[in-house]
Design an enzyme around this catalytic site. Structure first.
Site, PDB file in Angstrom:
ATOM      1  N   HIS A   1      47.339  31.911  29.756  1.00 61.38           N
ATOM      2  CA  HIS A   1      47.434  31.341  30.742  1.00 61.38           C
ATOM      3  C   HIS A   1      48.222  30.230  30.058  1.00 61.38           C
ATOM      4  CE1 HIS A   1      46.540  31.656  35.169  1.00 61.38           C
ATOM      5  NE2 HIS A   1      47.682  30.361  34.812  1.00 61.38           N
TER       6      HIS A   1
ATOM      7  N   ALA B   1      50.965  36.839  36.512  1.00 58.90           N
ATOM      8  CA  ALA B   1      50.917  36.231  37.400  1.00 58.90           C
ATOM      9  C   ALA B   1      49.571  35.801  37.591  1.00 58.90           C
ATOM     10  CB  ALA B   1      50.687  37.502  38.622  1.00 58.90           C
ATOM     11  N   ARG B   2      48.099  36.719  38.185  1.00 62.45           N
ATOM     12  CA  ARG B   2      47.133  36.631  38.101  1.00 62.45           C
ATOM     13  C   ARG B   2      45.789  37.078  37.574  1.00 62.45           C
ATOM     14  NH1 ARG B   2      47.929  31.763  38.340  1.00 62.45           N
ATOM     15  NH2 ARG B   2      47.417  29.991  40.356  1.00 62.45           N
TER      16      ARG B   2
ATOM     17  N   ILE C   1      59.286  32.471  40.693  1.00 64.48           N
ATOM     18  CA  ILE C   1      59.683  32.845  38.946  1.00 64.48           C
ATOM     19  C   ILE C   1      60.275  34.628  39.140  1.00 64.48           C
ATOM     20  CG2 ILE C   1      58.033  33.654  37.245  1.00 64.48           C
ATOM     21  CD1 ILE C   1      56.011  31.270  39.106  1.00 64.48           C
TER      22      ILE C   1
ATOM     23  N   GLU D   1      38.794  33.882  34.044  1.00 63.22           N
ATOM     24  CA  GLU D   1      39.619  32.600  32.689  1.00 63.22           C
ATOM     25  C   GLU D   1      39.091  31.638  33.020  1.00 63.22           C
ATOM     26  OE1 GLU D   1      43.375  31.294  34.091  1.00 63.22           O
ATOM     27  OE2 GLU D   1      43.733  34.190  34.023  1.00 63.22           O
TER      28      GLU D   1
END
Ligand code: 8YV
Length: 320
Positions: free
Chosen positions: A281, A232-233, A156, A262
């Site tokens: 997200h 990403a996170r 990515i 989340e």
């Protein structure tokens, strides 16, 4: 095929109904939502396949409840929720869906970056409020020739770099190792990259090492003109430090597709700020990516049922 295989799904929120129908062709599909607690616990004991999402937490206790588990297929590229060491110990295969959503996640990074640098949401509100008739908006920062640092140059990250190149940005990256054939400046130190960059895009897996990697030190280095983008996170960014940096104008703005918890109602200090853009997200939330991810999960399950092998194992469990 094993038509009696029990397939447990723990990813309902992101699975389309057509995909659930396809899963039913491969075995008995069980979801927590559609079952009584008693039936669900019984199915857990029988389940040999688990379809999880990036958000599923598959820890030791979870494994204990699934004594017949043989395969976990994660619907997503990130598998930080799975205790892979525990899976290895128990001989459970783990797959994920790399590559197939890389374009859409890279697009999301660019969308957030452009939204930050041009404050599109605020500009839209400006029109809605009728302010255009008597006021003007502040001048924004051009993206062309901006110095952009990519934190993580996997599939990515590489796609993000290609897009930045089209915008004629200066590109540099931080990664655990130098990618010899990547035509971008390499920083082996994240703080130095943040000092160099006007925008930092985070696209690294969440691990013990990357947890809260974007902390107050990195944000300070990014500086008062800097933007932070995270696709990403959420847990890679220390949210408290980020809020402090925004409130004290230590950075200029941020675009976040991911949050520490989340789903959640984000901390109030991240809301209603012209320089903060949030999305739920949704990097891979396109028909194309989600269909391709579903297809890859199905192919992994089929391959496992037919040959006992999988197609896209997580790297740690790949056969030599
Ligand atoms: C996200 C993901 O949508 O596959 C995953 O694990 O989380 C992606 O599909 C993306 O990384 C967040 O923008």
């Amino acid at each position: 095929m094993h038509p009696k295989s029990v397939i447990l799904e723990d990813a309902h929120a992101v699975l389309q109904s057509s995909f659930l129908s396809d899963l039913r062709k491969l075995g008995t599909l069980v979801s927590k939502r559609g079952s009584s607690l008693e039936d669900y616990e019984k199915s857990c004991k029988e389940a040999s396949i688990l379809v999880a999402s990036g958000g599923s937490k598959i820890d030791k206790a979870y494994f204990d409840r699934l004594p017949n588990l043989k395969l976990i297929t994660v619907f997503g590229v990130g598998y930080d929720g799975v205790d892979v060491k525990e899976a290895k110990k128990r001989g459970v295969l783990v797959t994920h869906t790399p590559a197939v959503m890389k374009d859409d996640v890279a697009d999301m990074a660019m969308a957030l970056l452009l939204n930050c640098t041009r404050e599109l949401i605020e500009a839209h509100k400006f029109i809605e409020r009728g302010d255009w008739m008597h006021a003007s908006r502040p001048l924004m920062v051009p993206l062309t020739q901006m110095k952009v640092g990519i934190c993580g140059l996997g599939r990515i990250g590489e796609e993000i770099a290609l897009r930045l190149k089209a915008f004629r940005c200066e590109i540099a990256y931080f990664a655990t190792h130098k990618h010899e054939d990547a035509p971008y400046q390499y920083f082996d130190n994240l703080e130095n990259l943040a000092s160099w960059a006007q925008a930092l895009i985070v696209i690294m897996p969440l691990t013990d090492k990357t947890y809260h990697m974007i902390d107050s030190k990195i944000l300070k280095a990014l500086g008062p003109q800097g933007y932070l983008i995270n696709v990403a996170r959420g847990k890679i960014v220390d949210t408290e430090a980020l809020i402090y940096a925004l409130d004290h104008k230590e950075i200029r703005g941020c675009g976040l597709d991911v949050l520490e918890q989340e789903p959640q109602i984000p901390p109030a200090s991240l809301l209603n700020k012209p320089n903060v853009v949030l999305t739920p997200h949704a990097g891979s939330a396109t028909l194309g990516s989600r269909n391709a991810m579903a297809q890859l999960v199905l192919e992994n399950i089929k391959s496992y049922l037919e040959k006992g092998e999988v197609l896209t194992s997580v790297p740690e469990l790949k056969k030599a």
